[in-house]
Design an enzyme around this catalytic site. Structure first.
Site, short mmCIF file in Angstrom:
data_model
loop_
_atom_site.label_atom_id
_atom_site.label_comp_id
_atom_site.label_asym_id
_atom_site.label_seq_id
_atom_site.Cartn_x
_atom_site.Cartn_y
_atom_site.Cartn_z
CG HIS A 30 31.85 116.81 -1.98
ND1 HIS A 30 30.67 117.26 -2.55
CD2 HIS A 30 32.24 117.79 -1.12
CE1 HIS A 30 30.35 118.43 -2.03
NE2 HIS A 30 31.29 118.78 -1.16
CG HIS A 83 27.81 114.94 -9.39
ND1 HIS A 83 27.51 113.95 -8.47
CD2 HIS A 83 26.91 115.94 -9.15
CE1 HIS A 83 26.49 114.31 -7.73
NE2 HIS A 83 26.10 115.52 -8.12
#
Length: 299
Positions: free
Chosen positions: A82, A84
């Site tokens: 995970h 951005h």
């Protein structure tokens, strides 16, 4: 099923990789905390992709390194990655088995308001951390009224490029091609995309479809997650109707909102075919298909 096929299915599960390329301020921390809580029990690895200055676009050489890590790092499989980072098409690199992409998006104005105050006041997750705009007391309404850069319509352009990917056109604000590509990727390259406003249903669907990773996630979220995992931006003030109306006049909002509505419709369609409501609660449907007339018949 016979033995060899069962073994093959198990091998597939152990080789599984999920990528959650999380959009900022969409309840992404709340969701990833569920993954952290379950990883030891469900026996998988969680890895946070931390890019320099939170740049969602990787260099070409980093793209190659990332793809190689995802596909070859056997010690980290099954793996839940995970961070951005905008969508990356693994097929471009000759990968035969691509990772499973998931994501969550949010009403674009609500997301921007949350991010605006987050940069100034932080949240209750790490209250002591100094934020980039700390000390700026200007409200979101005041920022919009003055035409400030931090609340400009261009700042709404984020969810579309995150789903569009690493092409230059994805990051051209207001690009119709970028929105079309984002829609295409959402439908064809993402296993499931939820919405912040219906996070529990998103978790429930993931648990039903991918229990290897999310077994126990729904109950965990209902009993613990809603209280301890939900991250609340500090000092956030809801914008006035006038502020919202002003932002909604922009073509950029119209495009980001169109993409959000598109994602919401798709999620609700998937949910409608996966669950039933009874006494105000949702229940996952049992298997609704079977095989018949299997030939040649075994002796």
């Amino acid at each position: 099923m016979d033995g060899p096929r069962q073994d093959a299915a198990l091998d597939e599960e152990e080789d599984m990789v999920i990528i959650y390329n999380r959009v900022p301020k969409t309840a992404s921390t709340s969701f990833t905390n569920i993954a952290y809580d379950l990883c030891a029990k469900n026996k998988y690895h969680v890895l946070h992709i931390n890019t320099t200055k939170n740049n969602p676009v990787m260099s070409l050489q980093d793209q190659v390194r990332f793809v190689k890590n995802i596909t070859s790092w056997k010690e980290m499989k099954p793996g839940f990655y995970h961070g951005h980072v905008s969508y990356l098409d693994f097929a471009k690199f000759g990968v035969k088995k691509k990772p499973i992409y998931i994501n969550v998006i949010r009403d674009p104005i609500e997301r921007l308001v949350s991010y605006y105050y987050f940069l100034r006041f932080g949240d209750d997750y790490r209250p002591g951390l100094r934020r980039r705009k700390q000390g700026d007391k200007k409200t979101f309404d005041e920022c919009v009224a003055e035409g400030g850069s931090d609340c400009a319509p261009e700042k709404l352009w984020l969810q579309i490029p995150f789903f569009c990917g690493h092409s230059s056109e994805c990051w051209n604000v207001g690009s119709r091609w970028a929105m079309d590509q984002a829609k295409y990727n959402l439908i064809n390259e993402y296993f499931l995309v939820g919405v912040t406003e219906e996070l529990e249903d998103f978790i429930m669907l993931l648990e039903a479809a991918l229990p290897r990773f999310f077994r126990g996630a729904t109950e965990l979220y209902r009993t613990v997650g809603k209280k301890s995992h939900l991250r609340k931006t500090t000092e956030k003030k809801l914008p006035t109707k006038q502020t919202i109306a002003k932002l909604q006049q922009s073509d950029i909002w119209k495009m980001e909102n169109e993409f959000y509505e598109f994602a919401l419709e798709q999620f609700q369609f998937i949910r409608a075919h996966a669950v039933r409501e009874k006494d105000g609660d949702l229940y996952i449907l049992a298997q609704n298909f079977f095989y018949e007339k299997i030939y040649p018949k075994s002796n």
